[in-house]
Structures are given as C-alpha cells and as structure tokens.
Design a protein around this motif. Structure first.
Motif, PDB file in Angstrom:
ATOM      1  N   VAL A   1       0.542  -7.169  -3.321  1.00 19.18           N
ATOM      2  CA  VAL A   1      -0.229  -6.209  -2.522  1.00 19.18           C
ATOM      3  C   VAL A   1      -0.203  -4.790  -3.087  1.00 19.18           C
ATOM      4  O   VAL A   1      -1.216  -4.079  -2.980  1.00 19.18           O
ATOM      5  N   PRO A   2       0.874  -4.316  -3.731  1.00 21.13           N
ATOM      6  CA  PRO A   2       0.789  -2.974  -4.312  1.00 21.13           C
ATOM      7  C   PRO A   2      -0.268  -2.866  -5.404  1.00 21.13           C
ATOM      8  O   PRO A   2      -0.802  -1.784  -5.647  1.00 21.13           O
ATOM      9  N   THR A   3      -0.592  -3.983  -6.064  1.00 15.58           N
ATOM     10  CA  THR A   3      -1.563  -3.980  -7.159  1.00 15.58           C
ATOM     11  C   THR A   3      -2.982  -4.234  -6.670  1.00 15.58           C
ATOM     12  O   THR A   3      -3.920  -3.520  -7.050  1.00 15.58           O
ATOM     13  N   PHE A   4      -3.148  -5.254  -5.829  1.00 20.86           N
ATOM     14  CA  PHE A   4      -4.493  -5.686  -5.445  1.00 20.86           C
ATOM     15  C   PHE A   4      -4.942  -5.163  -4.083  1.00 20.86           C
ATOM     16  O   PHE A   4      -6.130  -5.179  -3.781  1.00 20.86           O
ATOM     17  N   GLY A   5      -4.013  -4.741  -3.240  1.00 20.43           N
ATOM     18  CA  GLY A   5      -4.377  -4.263  -1.915  1.00 20.43           C
ATOM     19  C   GLY A   5      -4.486  -5.391  -0.908  1.00 20.43           C
ATOM     20  O   GLY A   5      -4.646  -6.570  -1.258  1.00 20.43           O
ATOM     21  N   ALA A   6      -4.426  -5.024   0.360  1.00 23.14           N
ATOM     22  CA  ALA A   6      -4.449  -6.018   1.434  1.00 23.14           C
ATOM     23  C   ALA A   6      -5.839  -6.615   1.648  1.00 23.14           C
ATOM     24  O   ALA A   6      -5.971  -7.790   1.989  1.00 23.14           O
ATOM     25  N   TRP A   7      -6.891  -5.819   1.452  1.00 22.88           N
ATOM     26  CA  TRP A   7      -8.249  -6.280   1.730  1.00 22.88           C
ATOM     27  C   TRP A   7      -8.637  -7.449   0.822  1.00 22.88           C
ATOM     28  O   TRP A   7      -9.085  -8.500   1.292  1.00 22.88           O
TER      29      TRP A   7
ATOM     30  N   GLU B   1      -9.189  -0.410   3.477  1.00 17.94           N
ATOM     31  CA  GLU B   1      -7.975  -0.754   2.746  1.00 17.94           C
ATOM     32  C   GLU B   1      -6.817   0.115   3.220  1.00 17.94           C
ATOM     33  O   GLU B   1      -6.768   1.311   2.916  1.00 17.94           O
ATOM     34  N   PRO B   2      -5.863  -0.448   3.969  1.00 17.15           N
ATOM     35  CA  PRO B   2      -4.740   0.354   4.472  1.00 17.15           C
ATOM     36  C   PRO B   2      -3.617   0.552   3.466  1.00 17.15           C
ATOM     37  O   PRO B   2      -2.843   1.503   3.583  1.00 17.15           O
ATOM     38  N   ALA B   3      -3.492  -0.334   2.473  1.00 16.31           N
ATOM     39  CA  ALA B   3      -2.375  -0.243   1.526  1.00 16.31           C
ATOM     40  C   ALA B   3      -2.528   0.987   0.643  1.00 16.31           C
ATOM     41  O   ALA B   3      -3.583   1.217   0.044  1.00 16.31           O
ATOM     42  N   GLY B   4      -1.492   1.798   0.574  1.00 16.85           N
ATOM     43  CA  GLY B   4      -1.501   2.978  -0.275  1.00 16.85           C
ATOM     44  C   GLY B   4      -2.128   4.202   0.353  1.00 16.85           C
ATOM     45  O   GLY B   4      -2.143   5.272  -0.269  1.00 16.85           O
ATOM     46  N   TYR B   5      -2.617   4.080   1.567  1.00 15.86           N
ATOM     47  CA  TYR B   5      -3.250   5.214   2.248  1.00 15.86           C
ATOM     48  C   TYR B   5      -2.225   5.883   3.163  1.00 15.86           C
ATOM     49  O   TYR B   5      -1.531   5.209   3.924  1.00 15.86           O
ATOM     50  N   ASP B   6      -2.125   7.204   3.104  1.00 16.85           N
ATOM     51  CA  ASP B   6      -1.135   7.942   3.903  1.00 16.85           C
ATOM     52  C   ASP B   6      -1.661   8.145   5.323  1.00 16.85           C
ATOM     53  O   ASP B   6      -2.107   9.232   5.685  1.00 16.85           O
ATOM     54  N   VAL B   7      -1.580   7.110   6.133  1.00 13.74           N
ATOM     55  CA  VAL B   7      -2.130   7.189   7.483  1.00 13.74           C
ATOM     56  C   VAL B   7      -1.303   8.109   8.379  1.00 13.74           C
ATOM     57  O   VAL B   7      -1.822   8.707   9.316  1.00 13.74           O
ATOM     58  N   ASP B   8      -0.010   8.272   8.073  1.00 13.91           N
ATOM     59  CA  ASP B   8       0.840   9.149   8.891  1.00 13.91           C
ATOM     60  C   ASP B   8       0.391  10.607   8.806  1.00 13.91           C
ATOM     61  O   ASP B   8       0.649  11.382   9.748  1.00 13.91           O
ATOM     62  N   ALA B   9      -0.280  10.970   7.738  1.00 12.60           N
ATOM     63  CA  ALA B   9      -0.761  12.348   7.603  1.00 12.60           C
ATOM     64  C   ALA B   9      -1.827  12.666   8.660  1.00 12.60           C
ATOM     65  O   ALA B   9      -2.095  13.848   8.925  1.00 12.60           O
ATOM     66  N   GLU B  10      -2.412  11.657   9.263  1.00 11.82           N
ATOM     67  CA  GLU B  10      -3.432  11.885  10.282  1.00 11.82           C
ATOM     68  C   GLU B  10      -2.853  12.503  11.546  1.00 11.82           C
ATOM     69  O   GLU B  10      -3.597  13.063  12.366  1.00 11.82           O
TER      70      GLU B  10
END
Length: 494
Positions: free
Chosen positions: A356-362, A480-489
């Motif tokens: 998942v770090p390479t390809f992403g969850a989507w 795509e949620p993987a790698g996105y800084d959602v906590d910054a929201e």
C-alpha cells in the motif's frame, strides 16, 4: 484523484540543549506541531510500535470472538434444545451488539479519548467471554454474546484511531500500512480459532462435545487479560487527540514517554491554551455528510458494506460451502477452511501491508474487487462440482476470492474509513462506517443460509453483486487516502 493537501504547519523548533538521554529538546506551540512530529516519525526509539501491537490485539479479539462460534453453534442448539429461530438469535446476538457498540464507541472515542475507551473495552471482552463459557442456558449465552458484541463494536473505532495516530504519514510503517495490518491480524485470529477447534475436536472425548464451544468462547478472555496486564507499561493517550483537545502539556508528556521526544510547550501556548479543534458531539455524525466529507463517507461506507456482505457470506459460510456444495467431511472442512484462510486471506493481508505505501489503497481495492467478482462468477458458472477437477476449480475460486479480500477491500475498507477524516472526526467516522458494515454483516449472515437453501450454488450470482457495487463506487469516486495528511484538516479546514 484528489490532491487537495492542506498546507503544513510550521515545523516545531528544536532547542540546542538536550535531555539526559541525549535527545534534542523540541518546542511545540499548537496541535499542528504535535501532528507534524508524529507524521514525520521524529522518534528514533519509542513505544509507538508496542502501542500499535496492543491496538492490533484488540482487533484480534474482535475477529476471534465473532468467528469463535462458527463450528460450535450446532452443539449449542442441541444442548439447549433451540429452535432454528433461537439458534439464529444466539448466533446473531454478537452482531447486534456490535452495531450498537460501533455507534456509541465512535462518539466516546472522540469524546473521552482513545486510552479510556480502549481500557474499558477490554473488560467487556473478559466478562463476556467468561459468561459465555459458563452459560447455564441460552438466555445467558445470548446476553453475554450481545455484551461481547458491544465490546467488538466499541473496539474498532478506538483501535483504528490508535493505528492512525501512532504512525508516520509516509514511508515504511506508515498510517495506511499499519491500518492495513488489521486485516492479517483478523485472519490470524480466525485461523487460531480454527486451530483450537481442530485441537479440541481431536482430544475431547465423544461424550463431551458440549465442552468444545465453551472452551473456544472462554479462551477469548486470555488475550484480553494479557492486554490489561501490560497496559500501564506501554499504553498512553494519543498525543494528537490530546493536543486537539487543547491539552498541549498532556501531549508533550506523551511525546516524552511514548516517543522519546523531549517536547516542551512554548511559554505563549501555556498562557493562552488553544480551544479544541472540534468539540466531540453526537452532531459530528452529521459532519460526515457535509462538504468534502460526504463523497469520502459515501465511498468508505460503500466499500465497507460491499466487502462485509460478500466476505461474511463466503468466509463465515465457508464450512457450509465446503461440506454441502463440495461434499467434504467435518475434518476436511476444518482443514480446508484453515488452509484457505492462512494461505490466501492472511497472505493477501500481508501483501496489502507491504504494497500500500507504493500502490495506494484505491488501486489495490479495485484489483481486489475484480478478483472477487471473477471468483464469484466462476463459482456460479460451475455450480455443483461434477468430479475432482471441478471441485478443485471451485476451491481455487474460493482461494482467489479470499486473496482478493485480503489485499483489497478487506484491508483497505479500514484505510478509507480511518484516513478519510481528521483526528477530531476519526472516532465518529469509523463508528459510522462500522455501524453500517455490521448491519451488512448481520444481513449477509442471515441471508446466506436462506438463499443457499433456495438457490443452491446460484447464491453466488447474488453475492457477486457486492464486489460489482464496490467497483462502481471506486470508479465514480477516485479518492486516495494513503499518504494524504488528513489530520491537517483540523488546522486548515477544507
């Protein structure tokens, strides 16, 4: 896919002095600084991995308790002279409890904190497991299973919060990978329950088969007691949650203890503490259906419902499929079920964590659903196997389904549910997701035996609709949620 990443906070400052362990002192001024430290993986040695492992222990309990009665329900029905309706109520009591527990647990996780909810949850498991083991009648057993379900429902929102908030944003061991760990943990628990059944099936005398289900259910208290025993040494509150509540002093203490980061609160932040990023409230469930969170909620819940419906119908119906459709003996059913779970579902979950770090969850979820759709169509087309070749093909299709579940929607349904929302909404986000998912589980567990009795192997045509719906949702909403800084929201609302 979306690229709307919130602007990062200014980096926390590092003072020149060091503590007794040689770690540089870091000054934090707001919750964004705390989130940045956790996301960057600033700690060189910490208890964060142990906290993650303990949180996964809670997931293990969820899976174990949900699947523990799969092979013993016939013995329960015989011992208590239950009607089919009574048997169904006892079997499904845990899922009804999980529906209520998920909704309540999501709110409590955001309201009173991750640590308090998790510790209270463990006592649910201990009391309920022992009550099940010594149940004198079906009423006590059903009630204990309902209480156990409350624990299961409460646990996943808090466990996912721990996994997300004690992990870095990118790189090895990132948030998406650690959340995906819930999947192989789940299958490991199912496999251990199968192994226990196999062991007890071999050693218990024929006249004491009633001991089998009691021992299996009672064993669930053991890992819960272990977690309770070690909680004071390693567990702590999420530093990001504490900071979001305006408690920077508490967050700094957690960073020092759990992350080995010598964090100090800036003097100006001590004088004027910031208010909570978003106060926990029941109305926050409504926030999930507004603005940018609406499309994420639609996608996350569709994936969860579709994944749950198909998986529960196939995986929990696996003994029925193997013994009825494929004409396997009881011992063969246990062995093949164990092998399929370990070699394909569990292995697929490990692939999800690795890739998942390479390809992403989507992308991985799309591929997983495609595998499941192909497998279910294959099972439907073959129908009742005629000969060894067709039986082997059908078992291969079951393996493909479980592999796709493992590296696709099985792992990443939680990635979407946990990483679509910032810290202030994560508890209610996962709780809402799990409430609908548990309802889907209950429906599929009820419908599978009914539909399989009426349609035979034609039931696979119906189940195939679930991965098809999941694929359509993913193609319509490319989030795509993987790698996105959602906590910054929480600090820079979108």
């Amino acid at each position: 896919m979306t690229t709307d990443i919130a602007a990062p906070s200014a980096a926390p400052s590092s003072a020149g002095n060091a503590d007794s362990a040689g770690a540089a002192s870091v000054t934090i001024r707001n919750a964004a600084d705390v989130s940045r430290l956790v996301n960057s993986g600033a700690a060189k040695r910490s208890d964060a991995r142990i906290v993650v492992a303990i949180a996964l222990g809670g997931v293990f309990l969820d899976a174990y308790d949900l699947g523990a009665l799969a092979f013993g329900i016939k013995d329960v029905a015989r011992e208590f002279s239950l009607s089919p309706t009574g048997t169904g109520l006892v079997a499904s009591a845990i899922t009804f409890g999980a529906i209520i527990g998920a909704f309540i647990g999501g709110y409590l996780t955001d309201k009173i904190g991750r640590y308090r909810v998790f510790m209270a949850d463990m006592f649910f498991f201990v009391v309920a497991a022992l009550a099940c083991a010594f149940a004198p009648n079906e009423w006590v057993l059903g009630g204990a299973r309902f209480v156990m379900g409350l624990g299961v429902g409460i646990d996943l929102p808090v466990a996912m919060a721990f996994l997300a908030e004690f992990s870095r944003l990118s790189g090895r061991g990132n948030k998406a990978a650690r959340i995906a760990m819930w999947c192989p943990t789940w299958y490991a628990a199912i496999s251990i329950s199968y192994l226990l059944v196999l062991l007890l099936y071999a050693v218990l005398p024929d006249g004491h088969t009633d001991w089998l289900w009691r021992l299996i259910l009672g064993f669930g208290a053991v890992p819960a007691l272990l977690i309770i025993a070690i909680r004071s040494r390693y567990m702590s509150e999420s530093p990001v949650w504490a900071a979001n509540q305006g408690d920077l002093q508490g967050a700094a203490a957690i960073l020092r203890r759990s992350y080995n980061i010598h964090a100090q609160v800036a003097e100006e932040a001590k004088r004027t503490p910031a208010p909570p990023a978003r106060r926990a409230a029941w109305r926050n469930y409504g926030e999930l259906l507004k603005g940018v969170y609406l499309r994420r909620t639609v996608l996350a819940t569709t994936i969860a419902i579709a994944s749950s419906f198909a998986y529960n119908a196939v995986a929990f119906g696996l003994p029925v499929i193997l013994s009825t459709f494929l004409a396997q003996s009881m011992l063969s059913t246990i062995l093949v079920s164990l092998a399929l779970n370990l070699l394909f579902a569990f292995a697929g979950g490990l692939l999800a964590v690795r890739l998942v770090p390479t390809f992403g969850a989507w992308k991985m979820t799309v591929l997983g659903y495609a595998c499941q759709l192909a497998a279910l169509l294959g099972l439907a087309l073959v129908g009742l196997p005629d000969g060894g070749g067709e039986a082997a093909f059908s078992i291969g299709m079951l393996a493909l389904f479980l592999l796709g579940q493992g590296f696709g929607p099985g792992s990443h349904s939680m990635t979407f549910a946990s990483l679509s929302y910032p810290t202030s909404l994560r508890g209610v986000g996962v709780g809402f997701n799990q409430t609908l998912m548990r309802a889907s589980s209950t429906l599929s567990l009820f419908l599978f035996p009914v539909l399989s009795a009426a349609l035979g192997t034609g039931v696979f045509w119906v189940i195939a609709l679930a991965p098809l719906v999941g694929l359509v949702a993913l193609l319509a909403i490319r989030w795509e949620p993987a790698g996105y800084d959602v906590d910054a929201e929480d600090f820079h609302p979108v």
